[in-house]
Scaffold this active site. Structure first.
Site, PDB file in Angstrom:
ATOM      1  N   SER A 118       0.867  -1.183   0.000  1.00 56.67           N
ATOM      2  CA  SER A 118       0.000   0.000   0.000  1.00 56.67           C
ATOM      3  C   SER A 118       0.898   1.225   0.000  1.00 56.67           C
ATOM      4  CB  SER A 118      -0.884   0.019   1.252  1.00 56.67           C
ATOM      5  OG  SER A 118      -1.528   1.280   1.399  1.00 56.67           O
ATOM      6  N   TYR A 120      -1.259  -0.639  10.408  1.00 55.55           N
ATOM      7  CA  TYR A 120      -1.404  -0.910   8.978  1.00 55.55           C
ATOM      8  C   TYR A 120      -0.221  -0.359   8.196  1.00 55.55           C
ATOM      9  CZ  TYR A 120      -3.510  -1.034   4.317  1.00 55.55           C
ATOM     10  OH  TYR A 120      -3.759  -1.277   2.980  1.00 55.55           O
TER      11      TYR A 120
END
Length: 263
Positions: A152, A169
């Protein structure tokens, strides 16, 4: 002299097999479409059987040979069971897409430890365990393979103030990027390429809360291309990394984010 293949031949996945985790919806299903439409035999995996059944029906309606295996990859035993079942269905695994993942939003000072562990276990540990199992049991013995890890742009930096609070994350996706480099360095001698895709904002179940909070229009305006990702935007990169068109690319991370990470 070795015959030079056409571009169509280089991008063909005819006769290839692929295992795609988190493949029942969103980015995983998009990549399953791309690989299947180029001729690969597909096995998708996620936790919920009903969603898998719907995704398989969708893929089959597009002429793709697809099947599914339900697995909760946050549990180590599920990794072994998934590889067993996938090899039984496919015979061998040419392409592995590590797409299953989770996120958690909380201020760093109050982020629950159990949530940190949940994110790390699925986003990092399961990718290691699954890549290790597929590599050892199928790719290394055959001296061939393509591993694609879904990272990501959150792994490329922090979050601007007032936006997301996703320290676990972000950390996990940065780990995926360096895992990709390290594994590529080790497994190149076995004819295995390992690359990562770092998506920006795409509509998905995982990003729905963020899109609702920040607004799709606002996020689009922050991208040089003035848009967020759609249902086609990962297909080209996934196909490049999965096919012989990308056979000399390894250890790389490609951001697909409308230019957000470039400015």
């Amino acid at each position: 002299m070795k015959a030079v293949r056409t571009v169509q031949e280089l991008f063909s996945l005819s006769g290839k097999t692929a295992l795609i985790t988190g493949g029942s919806r969103g980015l995983g299903l998009q990549m399953a479409e791309a690989l299947g439409e180029q001729g690969a035999k597909i096995v998708i995996s996620s936790r919920k059987q009903a969603e898998l059944d719907e995704a398989v029906a969708h893929l089959q309606s597009r002429g793709i040979e697809a099947s599914a295996i339900a697995a909760d990859l946050s549990k180590e035993i599920a990794v072994t069971s998934l590889v067993d079942a996938a090899l039984e269905k496919l015979g061998h695994i040419d392409i592995l897409i590590n797409n299953a993942g989770a996120t958690w939003g909380a201020p760093a000072e109050d982020h629950p430890v159990e949530a940190w562990d949940k994110v790390m276990n699925l986003n990092v540990r399961s990718i290691f365990l699954l890549s290790q199992a597929v590599g050892k049991r199928s790719m290394i013995p055959r001296r061939s393979g393509r591993i694609i890890n879904i990272a990501s742009i959150a792994g490329l930096g922090g979050n601007p103030p007032g936006t997301m609070q996703t320290i676990a994350y972000n950390t996990s996706k940065a780990a995926v990027i360096n895992f990709t480099r390290a594994l590529a360095g080790e497994w190149g001698v076995h004819g295995i390429t390992v690359n990562a895709i770092a998506p920006g904002f795409f509509p998905s179940k995982m990003t729905k809360g963020i899109l609702d909070h920040l607004g799709e229009e606002k996020l689009a305006k922050e991208a040089p291309l003035q848009r967020i990702g759609d249902d086609e935007d990962l297909k080209g990169a996934a196909l490049l990394f999965a096919s012989d068109a990308g056979k000399h690319i390894t250890g790389q991370t490609l951001a697909i984010d409308g230019g957000v990470s470039a400015v």
